[in-house]
Every structure is written in C-alpha cells, then in structure tokens.
Design a protein around this motif. Sequence first.
Motif, short mmCIF file in Angstrom:
data_model
loop_
_atom_site.label_atom_id
_atom_site.label_comp_id
_atom_site.label_asym_id
_atom_site.label_seq_id
_atom_site.Cartn_x
_atom_site.Cartn_y
_atom_site.Cartn_z
N SER A 8 2.83 16.01 -0.94
CA SER A 8 2.48 15.50 -2.27
C SER A 8 2.44 13.99 -2.36
CB SER A 8 3.49 16.03 -3.29
OG SER A 8 4.77 15.52 -2.98
N GLY A 9 2.35 13.31 -1.22
CA GLY A 9 2.45 11.85 -1.29
C GLY A 9 1.18 11.11 -0.91
N CYS A 312 2.79 0.11 -4.30
CA CYS A 312 3.22 -0.26 -5.64
C CYS A 312 4.34 0.72 -6.02
CB CYS A 312 2.07 -0.16 -6.64
SG CYS A 312 0.71 -1.26 -6.23
N ALA A 313 5.52 0.16 -6.29
CA ALA A 313 6.70 1.01 -6.54
C ALA A 313 7.18 0.80 -7.96
CB ALA A 313 7.80 0.66 -5.54
N SER A 314 7.95 1.77 -8.43
CA SER A 314 8.42 1.68 -9.81
C SER A 314 9.66 0.79 -9.91
CB SER A 314 8.71 3.07 -10.36
OG SER A 314 9.54 3.75 -9.46
N ALA A 344 0.97 8.67 -4.76
CA ALA A 344 2.21 9.25 -4.22
C ALA A 344 3.05 9.81 -5.37
CB ALA A 344 2.94 8.19 -3.41
N GLY A 345 3.92 8.98 -5.95
CA GLY A 345 4.74 9.45 -7.06
C GLY A 345 4.00 9.31 -8.37
N ARG A 360 7.97 5.32 -4.85
CA ARG A 360 6.72 4.75 -4.36
C ARG A 360 5.60 5.47 -5.09
NH1 ARG A 360 6.85 4.54 2.04
NH2 ARG A 360 7.50 6.70 1.82
N VAL A 361 4.80 4.75 -5.86
CA VAL A 361 3.86 5.37 -6.79
C VAL A 361 2.45 5.42 -6.21
CG1 VAL A 361 2.88 5.24 -9.11
CG2 VAL A 361 5.29 4.66 -8.74
N LEU A 362 1.95 4.25 -5.79
CA LEU A 362 0.57 4.16 -5.28
C LEU A 362 0.55 3.36 -4.00
CD1 LEU A 362 -1.29 2.92 -8.51
CD2 LEU A 362 -1.17 5.28 -7.70
#
Length: 400
Positions: A8-9, A312-314, A344-345, A360-362
């Motif tokens: 899912s990432g 790009c992380a939250s 990712a997330g 980790r989002v994108l």
Amino acid sequence: MKVCVIGSGGREHALAATLARSAEVVVSPGNPGIPNSVPTPPEDADLYVIGPEVPLVEGLADRLRADGKRVFGPGAEGARLEGSKAWMKALLAEAGVPTARYDTFTDEEPALAFLDQLLPPYVIKTDGLAAGKGVVVTDSLIEARNAVGDYLSGAAFGDAGRQLVIEEGLVGPELSVFAVCDGTRVVPLAPARDHKRIFDGDRGPNTGGMGAFSPAGPDGIVDDVMDRFIEPTVATLRRRGIDYRGVFFAGLMLTAEGPKLLEYNVRFGDPECQVVVPRITSDLVDLLSSAADGHLGAAPTFSPDAMVTVVCASEGYPDSPRTGDRIDGLGAAEAIDGVTVSCAGVGRDAEGSLTTAGGRVLNVTGRGATVAEARERAMAGVACISWPGMQYRSDIAASA
Ligand code: AMP
Ligand code: GLY
C-alpha cells in the motif's frame, strides 16, 4: 497478463506504474492515491508481486505458491534474511560476505561486556522486524547500554528486541544495490542512495528513508557486490535448500576497507524503488515473472536518465505523525514535465479529497539527463504540494 501488486505504499505505486507499461495491474490493498487499488487480491492474477517485508516474513509467498499461484517474492525461509538479523549474520559468515563484526545476545550481562570491548559508534539492532526502527547508532556508551536494557526487557520493541545484535560501527557513505533472483541465477539492477535521517545534513532520527537517487555509487560497485556478496549468498541459500525467487536489497556501507554489508532486505527499498524500477527500459513484467518461474533471461537494461525522489512526510514523523490533513497541489506537481508522484500514506476524506494518512505521505520523483536536473524537477514538484506541517528534506541528492 494480469499482475497483482501486494502492499500500500509509494514502492507499490511505482512498481504498479512500471508494470502497467505491459500488463493489466491491480494493487491490493493499495490506497486512495494509487489507481486500481482493490481491498483483497483477485484470485485470477497471472503474477503476484509482494512489496513489503512483513507478509514475506509471515509466509504469504508460500501460501500463494501452495495455491498454485505464480509469485515474485521469497518464501518465509528466505525472508529470514530480513526477518532475523542473527540468522542473516550467521548466513553471511557462512557465505564469506564482508560485514561488521557482531554477536547476538538474549542476556544483558554478556551484551554489556561485548559493548565495552567496542569503539564508538555503537550499533544495537533488534533481531526481529521493527518497522525499520529497531536500530540505534550512537557515540554514547551510556545511550548504548540503556538501549540494550530497553530492547532485552521488551520495553522498546516487544518480542522483536528480546534477542538483539550488537555490531561494530562502520563509517562511510551508504549504497543500496538490488538484484533479482530466480532461485539459482541472479541479475543486477541499478544502485541507489537513500537518505535515512529526517533532517537536512543527515541530522535527527533515522526514518524509513526521506529520499533517494539513482544511479549512485562508484564505477564497478555492482559487479563487485554481485561477485563477493550476492552470488555467495545465493549459493549458501541453495546449500540450505532455499529456493529464493525475489529481490535482494543489499544495504551497504562503503568503508575505507571496501564495501561491507549492513543488512539484506528481501524486497525493494522504499523510496529506492521509486528511482530504480522506472529506469528499467526492458520489460519489468517479463523480469519478475521469469524470476517467479525459475527461468530468468538476460539482465534488465536501464535508461541513462537519472531519477531523484523526495519524500513528503507528515508533521511529527517519525515519532508521532499527524494524519487527516488535506493534500493540496498534487495535480500541479504531476503536470510538470518529468515529474511523477507516488502515494504512500494517503487517505480520502468525506468530500473526496486526498488526505495524509501516515508518516511518509508522498514521493515526488523527478527524471532528467543528470542527477542535478532530476533533482531540480523533483524539487519543483515538491514546491507545488502542501499541507499543514508537511516535512521534506531540501538536500536530497544535493551531494551527488
Ligand atoms: P539497518 O536496518 O541494519 O540497515 O540499519 C539502519 C541504519 O542504521 C543503516 O542504514 C545505517 O545508517 C545504520 N547502521 C546499521 N548498521 C550499522 C553499522 N554497523 N555501522 C554504522 N551504521 C549502521
Ligand atoms: N529505504 C530503506 C528501506 O526500504 O528499508
């Protein structure tokens, strides 16, 4: 041909996008930012590609193979290379692969005595999987001694830490080298360099990886790693009766005494996959399915283009990521020539907007004739994207 990518990432998004050049692809479970995400794997895929380590270590590849499916990914026995550092280190010793001096412990007293013999940096690792967080690297003997206590008591990582590995600290640049194996034959992929620390200048805590670029590393490194690391590993696995059909991810440190293996992973690196796999110019579906069949053909070919990916992380990542923030600017980033975004997330809110749903989002990935050009494009993509508290490193690939 129908391919099902499991995971899912961002890694699975990049694998799916490259496989989709020549196959129908679904991703399970995927996420709202990955096209063709399905909650459960279909029964009728011609090939299953398992992305993350946890299902591999838990034997998903074995279960699918027992059902007659064609699978890219090692069974549980081979996945112990990543699932147990102690098992991996013993196999490296048997294979004669260069690696840090080490010992394994379940009791505090001998562990502390071993630490006292070493010089800094001190390195303590959980034996088992700990979502990429089970490693302490520190110059402080007090911190190292405390970590030993926290690991062995189960306070830090539960059962994953009740057996630990202490190893000699190595110094040098890191490199990730990948190779695809059909159980007997193994062919190399292009190398990449990850950036593990959260902040610019390699400061702050370790993360799963904040960005990567490929190509990377000195000339000749891949041949050397194939000859002295990966081929002997495959031979040793075979001697133990292990039929490894999947990818080797060799995490190396290029020390003054030559390359040494930090770890093997039994899957593609994330985010390294995002800069390695899309550079393949031969057919990825053919590569992975022939490995799954035990009949690898020629080594894959690579574009001379460079790729750079920036994570790009939250806010709060890696300790306590905040989720649920709306992601803006994704379309604008992807509209830039040479820029792709892998998700990712990522989740979706009630209004249908994409939101942050993990640390980790994108991954914003740029392609160019040189690493510098690819980096410029990736950074232009990142500049389009925003949400409250978004974090990214501005120095990914800057030293390349
Ligand atoms: P691992 O999960 O084993 O790759 O460790 C995660 C990170 O810890 C690596 O990418 C390195 O940055 C660092 N590390 C691991 N082992 C060592 C070592 N023996 N010496 C120095 N740093 C290490
Ligand atoms: N990027 C490092 C890893 O996937 O473990």
